[in-house]
Design an enzyme around this catalytic site. Structure first.
Site, PDB file in Angstrom:
ATOM      1  N   GLU A 104       0.831  -1.199   0.000  1.00 11.29           N
ATOM      2  CA  GLU A 104       0.000   0.000   0.000  1.00 11.29           C
ATOM      3  C   GLU A 104       0.864   1.246   0.000  1.00 11.29           C
ATOM      4  O   GLU A 104       1.995   1.217   0.477  1.00 11.29           O
ATOM      5  CB  GLU A 104      -0.817   0.055   1.284  1.00 11.29           C
ATOM      6  CG  GLU A 104      -1.741  -1.105   1.456  1.00 11.29           C
ATOM      7  CD  GLU A 104      -2.351  -1.130   2.850  1.00 11.29           C
ATOM      8  OE1 GLU A 104      -3.019  -2.102   3.154  1.00 11.29           O
ATOM      9  OE2 GLU A 104      -2.122  -0.184   3.620  1.00 11.29           O
TER      10      GLU A 104
ATOM     11  N   CYS B  28       3.363   8.462   1.233  1.00  7.67           N
ATOM     12  CA  CYS B  28       3.890   7.485   2.177  1.00  7.67           C
ATOM     13  C   CYS B  28       4.078   6.178   1.411  1.00  7.67           C
ATOM     14  O   CYS B  28       3.120   5.641   0.857  1.00  7.67           O
ATOM     15  CB  CYS B  28       2.885   7.335   3.322  1.00  7.67           C
ATOM     16  SG  CYS B  28       3.285   6.022   4.455  1.00  7.67           S
TER      17      CYS B  28
ATOM     18  N   CYS C 282       6.208  -7.329   6.811  1.00  4.62           N
ATOM     19  CA  CYS C 282       7.318  -6.861   7.647  1.00  4.62           C
ATOM     20  C   CYS C 282       7.716  -7.978   8.599  1.00  4.62           C
ATOM     21  O   CYS C 282       6.850  -8.635   9.176  1.00  4.62           O
ATOM     22  CB  CYS C 282       6.899  -5.616   8.439  1.00  4.62           C
ATOM     23  SG  CYS C 282       8.218  -4.979   9.511  1.00  4.62           S
TER      24      CYS C 282
ATOM     25  N   CYS D 132       5.472  -6.002  15.146  1.00  2.33           N
ATOM     26  CA  CYS D 132       4.993  -5.178  16.263  1.00  2.33           C
ATOM     27  C   CYS D 132       3.527  -5.531  16.515  1.00  2.33           C
ATOM     28  O   CYS D 132       2.755  -5.703  15.561  1.00  2.33           O
ATOM     29  CB  CYS D 132       5.105  -3.696  15.926  1.00  2.33           C
ATOM     30  SG  CYS D 132       6.793  -3.177  15.596  1.00  2.33           S
TER      31      CYS D 132
ATOM     32  N   CYS E 145       0.507  -3.456  14.970  1.00  3.68           N
ATOM     33  CA  CYS E 145       0.613  -3.063  13.555  1.00  3.68           C
ATOM     34  C   CYS E 145       0.044  -4.133  12.630  1.00  3.68           C
ATOM     35  O   CYS E 145       0.433  -5.305  12.703  1.00  3.68           O
ATOM     36  CB  CYS E 145       2.077  -2.801  13.228  1.00  3.68           C
ATOM     37  SG  CYS E 145       2.362  -2.511  11.463  1.00  3.68           S
TER      38      CYS E 145
ATOM     39  N   GLY F  65       6.511  -2.279   6.039  1.00  6.28           N
ATOM     40  CA  GLY F  65       7.895  -2.741   6.082  1.00  6.28           C
ATOM     41  C   GLY F  65       8.827  -1.869   6.901  1.00  6.28           C
ATOM     42  O   GLY F  65       8.481  -0.754   7.305  1.00  6.28           O
TER      43      GLY F  65
ATOM     44  N   SER G  11      11.410   6.335   8.340  1.00  8.79           N
ATOM     45  CA  SER G  11      10.893   5.977   9.664  1.00  8.79           C
ATOM     46  C   SER G  11      11.384   4.574  10.014  1.00  8.79           C
ATOM     47  O   SER G  11      11.267   3.651   9.217  1.00  8.79           O
ATOM     48  CB  SER G  11       9.363   6.000   9.638  1.00  8.79           C
ATOM     49  OG  SER G  11       8.841   5.548  10.867  1.00  8.79           O
TER      50      SER G  11
ATOM     51  N   SER H 100      10.162   5.212  15.656  1.00  8.63           N
ATOM     52  CA  SER H 100       8.935   4.757  16.312  1.00  8.63           C
ATOM     53  C   SER H 100       9.323   4.212  17.682  1.00  8.63           C
ATOM     54  O   SER H 100       9.837   3.106  17.782  1.00  8.63           O
ATOM     55  CB  SER H 100       8.270   3.669  15.462  1.00  8.63           C
ATOM     56  OG  SER H 100       8.011   4.168  14.171  1.00  8.63           O
ATOM     57  N   LEU H 101       9.078   4.989  18.705  1.00 13.87           N
ATOM     58  CA  LEU H 101       9.532   4.603  20.050  1.00 13.87           C
ATOM     59  C   LEU H 101       8.450   3.790  20.773  1.00 13.87           C
ATOM     60  O   LEU H 101       8.675   2.654  21.170  1.00 13.87           O
ATOM     61  CB  LEU H 101       9.902   5.861  20.854  1.00 13.87           C
ATOM     62  CG  LEU H 101      10.502   5.606  22.233  1.00 13.87           C
ATOM     63  CD1 LEU H 101      11.863   4.951  22.133  1.00 13.87           C
ATOM     64  CD2 LEU H 101      10.614   6.920  23.030  1.00 13.87           C
ATOM     65  N   HIS H 102       7.318   4.387  20.978  1.00 11.11           N
ATOM     66  CA  HIS H 102       6.115   3.738  21.542  1.00 11.11           C
ATOM     67  C   HIS H 102       6.232   3.227  22.973  1.00 11.11           C
ATOM     68  O   HIS H 102       5.223   2.852  23.577  1.00 11.11           O
ATOM     69  CB  HIS H 102       5.620   2.592  20.652  1.00 11.11           C
ATOM     70  CG  HIS H 102       5.480   2.950  19.208  1.00 11.11           C
ATOM     71  ND1 HIS H 102       5.128   4.200  18.781  1.00 11.11           N
ATOM     72  CD2 HIS H 102       5.657   2.211  18.073  1.00 11.11           C
ATOM     73  CE1 HIS H 102       5.093   4.229  17.454  1.00 11.11           C
ATOM     74  NE2 HIS H 102       5.415   3.038  17.012  1.00 11.11           N
TER      75      HIS H 102
ATOM     76  N   CYS I 157      -0.878   1.784   7.577  1.00 10.27           N
ATOM     77  CA  CYS I 157      -0.505   0.878   6.491  1.00 10.27           C
ATOM     78  C   CYS I 157      -0.625  -0.582   6.886  1.00 10.27           C
ATOM     79  O   CYS I 157      -0.423  -0.953   8.010  1.00 10.27           O
ATOM     80  CB  CYS I 157       0.875   1.197   5.985  1.00 10.27           C
ATOM     81  SG  CYS I 157       0.754   2.309   4.600  1.00 10.27           S
TER      82      CYS I 157
END
Ligand code: SAH
Ligand code: SF4
Length: 353
Positions: free
Chosen positions: A102, A115, A122, A126, A129, A169, A201, A224-226, A341
């Site tokens: 996508e 994007c 991937c 995560c 996701c 990805g 990213s 991307s910390l989260h 995504c």
């Protein structure tokens, strides 16, 4: 760092995977033509978005024929599109081998951001996701990445101003092809997109961050910390077990020393998981003195995770304000079309390749 599996542009190379230097080499050594043919072809493809070489009218007929055979532009087939109320457009593409990815086109008034995906699926899984839950299929080639951008630009009918590698990805696990696509989009005789209009990213692939710091195109970096501690981050993002926070922070300090651009930290807020204001305090300690900018993004309902209530979002943001962390609360664009995504590809079945 390469995952290595990719449908490399089979018998004939995809013209979109060629670097400018390779175009020049092709022009001089193979076609025995002057060097400027490279610039002419690239102008058709990258500036005019003319992908059929038979329409490249300033090239001789025999050269157009050779181009069609030796370096055709290979683009994915569009198999889906959704438009949201805020004019976000999401595209679903299919490549020759049936792999689907996508891309999303985001509108900010007069500006547009594309994007793009760097892998089909991937490998990093995560938990929140949709892409991560699909598993990993393969790396995209440089041409497959640049092709997404060019096709969206063609569909839009005007220039796209920014590109973010935030689709499906992990870009820094497909570093060679991602870097090659950046070179092509950035090269003044190809697409000519400014380095500061390009953002990569990453979920925290530490060696890749160092390579990005040393990369000749000074693109922006988003991380991307989260989660601000290893225990929680290990649960949400398996990549953290390989590159735990001390390793990640070390790479980010290296990046900060080398690059002028400051890093953006992405923090997706998931209800009851990482939205405790106490975690904002931990994040302040972790990022102390680095001057990074934080984007707080309420979670798009994904594989596992719900969006916190407005009160909880406000409480987390209030803690950040109190800690003098520079941040922005980002309302996910295109939420009504599941623009995070992976969500469109996950719901669809491939056409026959
Ligand atoms: N692999 C890279 C880039 C692609 S993911 C990375 O992880 O940074 C792009 C962004 O989408 C990441 O910040 C990711 O955390 C975020 N994302 C994934 N699932 C999401 C969800 N359900 N809601 C909001 N953002 C999500
Ligand atoms: Fe991969 Fe990024 Fe999704 Fe994690 S958030 S699974 S790294 S695409």
């Amino acid at each position: 760092m390469e995952n290595g599996r990719q449908a490399e542009d089979r018998e004939t190379p995809n013209a979109l995977s060629l670097s400018y230097e390779e175009w020049e080499k092709l022009a001089v050594e193979v076609w025995e033509e002057p060097k400027f043919r490279a610039a002419q072809v690239c102008q058709w493809v990258y500036a005019k978005k003319i992908f059929d070489c038979h329409e490249m009218t300033n090239l001789s007929k025999p050269l157009r024929e050779r181009l069609a055979c030796e370096a055709p532009v290979k683009l994915p087939v569009q198999v889906g599109e959704q438009k949201s109320k805020d004019r976000t457009r999401k595209f679903l593409w299919q490549f020759e081998d049936g792999a689907r990815v996508e891309s999303v086109l985001l509108n900010h008034g007069t500006h547009t951001t594309a994007c793009v995906s760097s892998q089909a699926g991937c490998p990093l899984a995560c938990v929140f996701c949709a892409t991560g839950q699909m598993g990993y299929e393969r790396d995209l080639t440089a041409g497959e990445i640049a092709g997404q951008f060019l096709l969206m630009e063609k569909r839009l009918g005007r220039e796209v101003n920014n590109v973010v590698y935030m689709g499906m990805g992990e870009p820094l696990l497909n570093q060679k092809n991602v870097f090659a696509s950046i070179r092509a989009l950035n090269h003044p005789k190809m697409r000519g997109l400014g380095a500061r209009h390009i953002t990569v990213s990453t979920s925290g692939v530490a060696p890749g961050i160092k390579d990005l710091a040393d990369f000749e195109v000074p693109v922006r970096l988003s991380v991307s910390l989260h989660a601000p501690n290893d225990a929680l981050r290990n649960k949400l993002m398996p990549v953290n077990r390989r590159y735990p926070l001390p390793t990640l922070m070390d790479a980010l300090r290296y990046y900060k020393k080398r690059a002028e651009e400051r890093v953006t930290i992405e923090y997706v807020l998931i209800d009851g998981v990482n939205d405790d204001p106490q975690l904002a305090f931990e994040m302040a300690t972790l990022l102390d003195g680095l001057g990074f900018y934080v984007n707080v993004i309420p979670c798009n309902p994904g594989a596992a995770g719900a969006r916190p209530s407005e009160a909880r979002i406000r409480a987390f943001c209030a803690a950040l304000t109190e800690l003098s962390i520079e941040f922005e609360l980002r309302r996910e664009k295109g939420a009504d079309i599941l623009a995070a995504c992976g969500q469109l590809a996950a719901k669809s079945k491939p056409l026959d390749p």
